[in-house]
Design a protein around this motif. Structure first.
Motif, PDB file in Angstrom:
ATOM      1  N   THR B  10       0.856  -1.187   0.000  1.00 43.21           N
ATOM      2  CA  THR B  10       0.000   0.000   0.000  1.00 43.21           C
ATOM      3  C   THR B  10       0.884   1.227   0.000  1.00 43.21           C
ATOM      4  OG1 THR B  10      -1.717  -1.137   1.235  1.00 43.21           O
ATOM      5  CG2 THR B  10      -1.771   1.266   1.269  1.00 43.21           C
ATOM      6  N   LYS B  11       0.523   2.224  -0.787  1.00 46.43           N
ATOM      7  CA  LYS B  11       1.254   3.483  -0.775  1.00 46.43           C
ATOM      8  C   LYS B  11       0.267   4.641  -0.688  1.00 46.43           C
ATOM      9  CE  LYS B  11       4.244   6.671  -1.115  1.00 46.43           C
ATOM     10  NZ  LYS B  11       5.120   6.960   0.025  1.00 46.43           N
ATOM     11  N   GLN B  12       0.410   5.416   0.343  1.00 46.85           N
ATOM     12  CA  GLN B  12      -0.484   6.570   0.517  1.00 46.85           C
ATOM     13  C   GLN B  12       0.327   7.852   0.424  1.00 46.85           C
ATOM     14  OE1 GLN B  12      -2.043   5.505   4.374  1.00 46.85           O
ATOM     15  NE2 GLN B  12      -4.008   4.909   3.461  1.00 46.85           N
ATOM     16  N   PHE B  13      -0.274   8.855  -0.205  1.00 48.36           N
ATOM     17  CA  PHE B  13       0.286  10.214  -0.182  1.00 48.36           C
ATOM     18  C   PHE B  13      -0.672  11.057   0.617  1.00 48.36           C
ATOM     19  CE2 PHE B  13       1.794   8.482  -4.228  1.00 48.36           C
ATOM     20  CZ  PHE B  13       3.155   8.691  -4.095  1.00 48.36           C
ATOM     21  N   GLY B  14      -0.305  11.377   1.854  1.00 49.77           N
ATOM     22  CA  GLY B  14      -1.261  12.108   2.676  1.00 49.77           C
ATOM     23  C   GLY B  14      -2.520  11.273   2.800  1.00 49.77           C
TER      24      GLY B  14
END
Lengths: 389, 260, 530
Positions: B10-14
C-alpha cells in the motif's frame, strides 16, 4: 499466448545469426546470477536507521525544540540580569524583530511567487537607507522633522512615500534586468545573478558613500520616553518602530487577501502557467511583487535609520541573511509566517547575544539558519508554499 | 520461485491511496505487463519497487530478499533496473557516457584509480567504454555514440534508456511505457528487443498502454484500477475479464485510438 | 539504426576514429583559438605601446617602437631571434606558397600545414628560450618599480612572447582547434613557469602571483569540483580555505610550538579540509539547489566568526595567527626568494589540475555529472547519491586545504578577514567567468579576474596618475580603484549569467543547460523526505 510471442521473437535470432560466430548478448550473464548487493558497509547499514530516526524526530519536533530553546534562553537572561534586563531585552528584541520582519516579507513574497532567493533584497534595504538620506537632505526634511509634531508627521509621510517608491522602482528594475530572462532557468542561475546584483549595489554604495558609517541625521527625529515600567524605559521611538511594522504588515495582508492584484499574486504563486491561462499578466504581477517587497524594505530602512542613526554600505549583507532566516523560520512564501519569524529572530538575536556575548549573536542566527534548512525547510508551521512540482 | 513479489503493498500520499493492498508476483524469465487507466497507480507501484517511494505498508521481495525500505541505488544492485515514463536520461552526457554510468556500481575502479590513472583503472575504463559501444551498436545507436542524450530523437532516447538499464546488469527490467511515442515500426523493433532480452535470460515487467504491444508479448497481464489489482492472467483471459472491460469502458475510444 | 538487433562494424569504426566528445571540443577549440589570438595581439600591443606611454613620465626620454627591435639581446639569443623571424616568415608565407602551387596545379612535396605547425611551435620555443636567457642573464624586472629601462626590457620580452603565441596559434591552428586544452597549456605553461625569471627583481609581483593568482586558481579548481562537476552551488567555500589555513598555521608556528615542514602540511591541510568538507556537506545532502547554497553560505559566515571570536583560544581572535614558518631548504630561503613559493605552488596546481581532470573523466566524474543532470535517475542507475555528493564536497574542500597550507606560510600571518564571504564570491565569479565545469576555462577565468582584481586595481592608481600627468587630465589622477572590486564581481556575475552563461570557455553541455534550464528535483523531494 505463445502463438503471439513467437512471431515477435523471430527477428532477434536472425539478426544475431547474421553476425559473427559468437552471438552478442544484450543481457550480461554475470548480472543474471543471484547475488546480494555489494557496497554500503554493514556498519553503515546498522548506524543509518538510528541516524534517520534521530533526523526524523528532530525534524518533526523542530518547532517545539526551538521554542523550548528560546524559552530557556529567556530564562537564562532572567537568571543573570533579573526582570529589568529581561524587560529591556524584550523591548530591544521587538524593535529589532520589527525591522527583520519588514525585510523578511520581501524575501518571502519574492520566493513565494518565483521561487528565487532574492539575495539582493538585503542590499535594497541598505540602498533605501541611503535613498532616505538623500531625499531628506534634498527636501530639508531633517529640519522639518525636528521642528514639532506636525512637521515630524509631514516629514515622515513625505519620506516614507518617496523612499518606498524609489526602492520599489529599484526592485522592479532589478527584476527586469537581472531575473526576468532567467525565470525558466535552473534555480541556481538567477541566484547567482542575485548575488551579482547584491555585490553591484554594495559596490555602488561603497563608491558613492565611502567605507565608513554614514550618519542618517534621523536619530533625533523621535525622542522622549513614552513610559517606563519596572526600570524599563520604552521610548516613543520603540513604539513607533513596532507600530509602523505592524501597520504595514496588516495593510499588506489585507491587500493580498482583498484586492484583485493580491489575488493575481496568489494565483501566480500557485501556478504560473494556469494564472497565465486565466488572463493574469504574469510580468506585471511579478514586478508588483518586487515593488511591494522593496517598498517594505525601504520602510524598514527608514525605521532602522531613525532607530540606530547610521547606515553602512555593506549593512544589507548580514542583515539580509538574518532577515532571510526569519523568512525561512516562518515558512518561506508565507507572509504572516515571515512577520512572526522576524520577531522570533529578533528574540533569538537579542537574548542569545545577551547570554552568549554580543559577538556570537550573528553566528547564532546563522546556526539557526543552517539547522532550520537542514531539519525543517518548510518552516515552523510546516506549510510548504514554496515547493510545487 | 517468483523473482519479484509484491505482498499487500500500500502506498499513501497524505490522504490519497495511490496503491492499495496490491499483491502479485513476477516469475523468472517472464514478460509481465501491468495495465490500467491513467492514475491507476502503475508508476507508483514501479516507484515502490525501485525504492523511489517508501511503501506505506506491505513488503516487496526480490528473489526472496526483502528490498522495500532500501535506498534506490541498493535496490538496483540487487538486480532491478528500470526506465522512466518521461525519459530521464543524463541530457548533457554523451550516449556512451550514459551507458557507462550504468556500469558505475559494478566497476572496480576506485577514486584513486581514476585520479592517478592506475593501469587497473585505465584497463577497466577501456573495457567499460568498449562494452558501452557494443551495447549501443547492438541497440542501433552505434553511430550516435558521441551525441548528447538530449540531441537524440525520441525513439533513440527510449532505446538509450534501455541500454543504460542493461549496463547495470539487471535480472529484472522494469519498463515504464516503453512504446509511448514510438511509430509502428519502432514498436515492432521494441517487441523484438523485449523478446530477445527475455530469451537471453532477463525478466521483464512493463507498464504499457499500447494494447498491441501488451497483447503481443506478455506472458501475463496485471490490471490495476484506482490503486487496486482488479485482474491478473494471460492476455486472452484478461481481455475477456468483465471488471477490466468496465474499468476501461470510459476510455474505450482513446484506447482504440492508441491501438491503431 | 533501423536494424535494431544488428551490430554495425562500420559505425563502430567511425566511433573509434572520431572521439565521442569531438563535437564539444571543436566548439571550445574556436574559443581557445580566439583567446590565444587576442592574448598574442594584446601582448604585442602592450609591448609596443606601454613603453611609449610611460616613457615620458618615468624618465623623460622618449621611446619608440624601433627600440623593441634594436634592444634585442646579444650572442646566442640573437640566433634565437633569427629562428623566430624565420619561423614567422614560414608561417606567413606558407599560404602564399600554397596559392602559387594551386595556381600552377603543382603538388607540393611536403604538407604545408605540417610545416606551418612545426614553424609555429619553433617560434614559440624560440620565444620561450629567449625569455629564459634574458631572465637569467639580464635580470630585468617588469611591473616592479616603474622606470624606463625596466619597462622597456620587459616590454621587449612581452612582445616577443606575444609574437611567439601568435605564431603558435596561427601556425598550429589545427592543433588549437582539435586539442584546445593542450594548446592552451602549451601557450600558457612556459609563461607561467618562467614568470619568476622574468620578474625576479620584482618580488612584489612574484609574491602576488603566488599568493593571489595561484591561490585563487587552486580555490577555483576546488570549487569547480563541487559546483561545476557535481552541480552543488557552494557559497561558503572560503570556510574550507580558512580551516585548511588555520590548521596548517597552528602546526607551523610558535603558537603551539609545533613546526611541521610545508610539504607535510600540504597533505595535512588537504586531509583536514576534506574531512570538514564532508562534515559540513552532510547536512545539505537532502536539500535542493538554492537551499543548499544558503546552508553553505551559513557555514561560510559561521567559520570566520568562530575565528574572530577566538573559539577555544585556538585562532587568535581578530588578529589571527602570526609568525608562521617559512620553509628553508638548504640555501633556499622561501621567505626571501618568493619564486620558490611560486614554483612549488605552480607545481601543486599543475598536479591538482591533472588529478582533477583524470577524476572528471573517470568513474567518479561520470557519477558527479549524472548527479548534476538528474539525481533521481542517477540513484535509479545505482549511484549512491550520499557518498557521491560527500566525495565531491571532500575533494573540492581538499584542494582549498592545499591552498590554505601555502597561504599562511607565504603571508606569515593569517586573520579572519582573509576568509570572508567575498572570497567565496571571488572564487565563484572566477568559475562563472571562465566556464562552470571546465577546468581550462576555470584557469583562464582565474588569470583574468585575479589579474584585474588583485593586481590591476591596486596598481591602477600609479597608471592613472601617469596618464593624468602625460595627458594633463587631472580628473583620473586620484581615483580609488580598489573600491570598484565589488562592482566588478557584481557585473561579472550578472553579465556572464545573462549573456554567456557558459563562461569564456563553455563546456558545451553547460552552455546549453544554463540557458534552457533543465532541473531535476532532489531524490529526497521525490521520496517525500525533504
Amino acid at each position: 499466448m505463445n502463438n503471439e510471442t513467437e512471431p515477435a521473437a523471430e527477428p532477434a535470432p536472425r539478426a544475431v545469426g547474421a553476425q559473427v560466430a559468437t552471438p552478442y548478448r544484450l543481457v550480461s550473464e554475470e548480472g543474471l546470477a543471484p547475488r546480494a548487493p555489494t557496497g554500503g558497509g554493514a556498519a553503515a547499514r546498522r548506524v543509518l536507521p538510528a541516524f534517520r530516526a534521530a533526523y526524523g524526530f528532530t525534524s518533526q519536533y523542530f518547532p517545539a525544540i526551538l521554542l523550548v530553546a528560546i524559552a530557556l534562553t529567556i530564562l537564562g537572561v532572567y537568571h543573570s540580569g533579573g526582570l529589568t534586563l529581561m524587560g529591556q531585552q524584550v523591548r530591544n528584541a521587538l524593535v529589532l524583530g520589527a525591522i527583520y520582519a519588514l525585510i523578511a516579507i520581501g524575501y518571502t513574497m519574492v520566493y513565494g511567487i518565483i521561487e528565487l532567493i532574492n539575495f539582493a533584497h538585503g542590499d535594497v534595504f541598505a540602498l533605501s537607507g541611503f535613498y532616505a538620506i538623500v531625499i531628506a537632505e534634498a527636501l530639508g526634511l531633517d529640519k522639518l522633522a525636528t521642528s514639532g509634531l506636525g512637521g515630524l508627521l509631514v516629514a515622515l509621510i513625505v519620506l516614507f512615500t518617496l523612499s518606498m517608491i524609489a526602492a520599489g522602482l529599484t526592485g522592479m528594475l532589478i527584476e527586469r534586468v537581472a531575473y526576468r530572462r532567467l525565470r525558466d532557468a535552473p534555480r541556481v542561475a538567477p541566484l547567482i545573478t542575485a548575488i551579482g546584483v547584491s555585490f553591484l549595489i554594495e559596490g555602488f554604495l561603497l563608491v558613492f558613500f565611502g567605507p565608513d558609517n554614514v550618519a542618517t541625521n534621523k536619530a533625533n527625529w523621535i525622542t522622549g520616553n513614552a513610559f517606563s515600567a519596572g526600570g524599563v524605559a520604552v521610548g516613543f521611538k520603540d513604539i513607533f518602530v513596532v507600530g509602523i511594522a505592524l501597520v504595514l504588515m496588516f495593510a499588506l495582508g489585507a491587500f493580498v487577501r482583498g484586492t484583485k492584484l493580491g489575488k493575481a499574486m496568489r494565483s501566480t504563486a500557485q501556478d504560473r502557467a494556469a494564472a497565465l491561462l486565466c488572463g493574469i499578466n504574469i510580468n506585471r504581477t511579478i514586478a508588483l511583487t518586487f515593488f511591494i517587497g522593496s517598498a517594505l524594505a525601504a520602510a524598514g530602512a527608514i525605521v532602522y535609520s531613525i532607530n540606530y542613526g547610521d547606515v553602512q554600505w555593506n549593512l544589507g549583507f548580514r542583515l539580509g541573511i538574518i532577515a532571510f532566516t526569519a523568512a525561512v523560520l516562518g515558512g518561506i512564501g508565507n507572509i504572516v509566517g515571515a512577520g512572526i519569524g522576524g520577531f522570533l529572530i529578533g528574540i533569538i538575536y537579542v537574548f542569545g547575544g545577551s547570554l552568549a556575548g554580543g559577538e556570537w549573536a550573528e553566528s547564532l542566527i546563522f546556526a539557526v539558519l543552517v539547522l532550520i534548512l537542514t531539519f525543517r525547510p518548510v518552516g515552523l508551521f510546516g506549510i510548504d508554499v514554496g515547493t510545487r512540482a | 520461485m517468483a523473482l519479484l513479489e509484491m505482498a499487500s503493498v500500500t502506498k499513501q500520499f497524505g490522504g490519497l491511496t495511490a496503491v492499495s493492498n496490491v499483491s502479485f508476483s513476477v516469475g523468472e524469465r517472464e514478460i509481465v505487463s501491468m495495465i490500467g487507466p491513467n492514475g491507476a497507480g502503475k508508476t507508483t507501484a514501479f516507484n515502490c519497487i525501485t525504492g523511489l517511494y517508501p511503501v506505506t505498508s506491505g513488503r516487496v521481495l526480490f528473489d526472496g530478499t526483502r528490498v522495500d525500505g532500501q535506498p534506490p541505488h541498493r535496490i538496483l544492485r540487487f538486480g532491478i533496473a528500470r526506465t522512466f515514463q518521461n525519459i530521464r536520461l543524463f541530457s548533457y552526457m554523451t550516449a556512451t557516457d550514459n551507458v557507462m554510468v550504468g556500469a558505475h556500481w559494478w566497476m572496480k575502479e576506485r577514486v584513486w584509480d581514476g585520479a592517478f590513472k592506475t593501469p587497473r583503472g585505465r584497463r577497466e575504463e577501456r573495457d567499460i567504454e568498449q562494452m558501452a559501444l557494443e551495447l549501443l551498436d547492438a541497440l542501433g545507436l552505434g553511430d550516435r555514440a558521441g551525441s548528447y542524450a538530449r540531441e537524440l530523437p525520441y525513439g533513440l532516447q527510449r532505446r538509450l534508456e534501455i541500454a543504460r538499464a542493461l549496463a547495470t546488469r539487471p535480472r529484472l527490467l522494469l519498463l515504464d511505457e516503453p512504446a509511448a511515442g514510438l511509430n509502428p515500426q519502432e514498436k515492432n523493433e521494441l517487441m523484438a528487443l523485449i523478446a530477445r532480452m527475455r530469451d537471453e535470460g532477463l525478466t521483464i515487467f512493463l507498464i504499457e498502454h499500447d494494447m498491441s504491444v501488451v497483447m503481443g508479448i506478455s506472458d501475463r497481464i496485471i490490471v490495476l484500477d484506482h490503486g487496486e489489482k482488479i485482474a491478473e492472467g494471460p492476455p486472452a483471459e484478461v481481455r475477456e475479464n468483465k471488471r477490466v472491460i468496465e474499468a476501461y469502458l470510459g476510455s474505450g475510444a482513446s484506447q482504440e485510438a492508441r491501438t491503431a | 539504426m533501423t536494424d535494431l538487433a544488428v551490430r554495425s562494424p562500420v559505425a563502430l569504426l567511425r566511433r573509434v576514429t572520431q572521439p565521442a566528445r569531438s563535437m564539444g571540443r571543436r566548439v571550445e577549440g574556436r574559443s581557445v583559438y580566439l583567446i590565444l589570438t587576442l592574448t598574442a595581439a594584446g601582448l604585442v600591443l602592450l609591448g609596443w605601446f606601454l613603453p611609449w606611454f610611460v616613457g615620458p613620465f618615468t624618465a623623460g626620454t622618449g621611446f619608440s617602437p624601433q627600440d623593441v627591435v634594436s634592444s634585442a639581446p646579444t650572442g646566442f639569443a640573437t640566433v634565437l631571434v633569427y629562428v623566430m623571424g624565420a619561423s614567422a616568415l614560414i608561417v606567413v608565407l606558407s599560404p602564399l606558397a600554397e596559392l602559387v602551387a594551386r595556381l600552377r596545379k603543382m603538388t607540393l612535396g611536403v604538407r604545408v600545414d605540417q610545416v606551418r605547425a612545426i614553424a609555429g611551435a619553433a617560434g614559440l620555443v624560440a620565444a620561450v628560450l629567449v625569455y629564459v636567457l634574458v631572465g637569467v642573464i639580464r635580470e630585468e624586472p617588469a611591473f616592479g618599480v616603474l622606470s624606463s629601462t625596466t619597462i622597456t626590457n620587459s616590454a621587449v620580452w612581452l612582445t616577443m612572447y606575444g609574437f611567439g603565441v601568435a605564431l603558435f596559434a596561427y601556425g598550429a591552428k589545427g592543433l588549437v582547434l582539435t586539442r584546445p586544452n593542450l594548446a592552451f597549456a602549451i601557450a600558457a605553461l612556459p609563461f607561467g613557469a618562467l614568470l619568476p625569471l622574468m620578474f625576479h627583481q620584482a618580488p612584489d609581483f612574484l609574491l602576488w602571483a603566488a599568493s593571489s593568482l595561484a591561490i585563487y586558481t587552486l580555490l577555483a579548481l576546488g570549487l569547480n569540483v563541487v559546483v561545476g562537476f557535481a552541480g552543488l552551488l557552494d557559497l561558503g567555500y572560503a570556510a574550507f580555505f580558512a580551516i585548511g589555513a588555520y590548521a596548517c598555521a597552528s602546526l607551523s608556528s610558535p603558537i603551539h610550538g609545533i613546526h611541521l615542514p610545508l610539504w607535510v602540511l600540504i597533505f595535512l591541510g588537504a586531509a583536514i579540509a576534506a574531512i570538514f568538507g564532508a562534515l559540513l556537506g552532510a547536512p545539505t545532502l537532502r536539500l535542493r539547489g538554492d537551499y543548499l547554497a544558503i546552508v553553505t553560505l551559513g557555514f561560510g559566515e559561521i567559520i570566520p566568526d568562530l575565528a574572530t571570536n577566538n573559539v577555544f583560544n585556538l585562532t587568535g581572535g581578530p588578529n589571527g595567527l602570526p609568525g608562521i614558518d617559512q620553509p628553508k631548504i638548504g640555501p633556499v630561503d622561501f621567505g626571501t626568494s618568493p619564486q620558490w613559493y611560486y614554483w612549488s605552488i605552480v607545481a601543486v596546481t599543475l598536479i591538482s589540475v591533472l588529478l582533477l581532470r583524470n577524476l572528471q573523466r573517470a568513474r567518479v566524474g561520470r557519477a558527479w555529472v549524472a548527479l548534476r543532470e538528474d539525481e533521481v535517475a542517477a540513484a535509479a542507475t545505482g549511484i549512491n547519491t550520499t557518498t557521491t555528493k560527500l566525495l565531491a564536497f571532500a575533494i573540492g574542500a581538499s584542494v582549498s586545504g592545499l591552498a590554505g597550507a601555502f597561504y599562511g606560510s607565504m603571508l606569515t600571518a593569517i586573520s579572519p578577514d582573509a576568509f570572508q564571504f567575498q572570497v567565496s564570491i571571488a572564487v565563484l565569479s572566477i568559475i562563472v567567468l571562465g566556464g562552470i565545469g571546465n577546468i581550462t576555462g576555470v584557469i583562464l577565468g582565474s588569470f583574468v579576474l585575479t589579474f584585474v582584481i588583485f593586481w590591476a586595481l591596486p596598481h591602477a592608481h600609479e597608471w592613472s596618475a601617469t596618464f593624468a600627468h602625460n595627458f594633463n587630465v587631472s580628473a583620473v589622477g586620484n581615483i580609488n580603484f580598489p573600491q570598484y572590486t565589488y562592482i566588478i564581481y557584481g557585473a561579472a556575475l550578472i553579465l556572464m549569467m545573462l549573456l554567456r552563461p557558459g563562461g569564456l570557455l563553455p563546456s558545451r553541455a553547460r552552455r546549453i543547460e544554463l540557458q534552457t534550464g533543465v532541473e531535476s528535483e532532489s531524490l529526497a523531494a521525490v521520496q517525500g523526505r525533504a
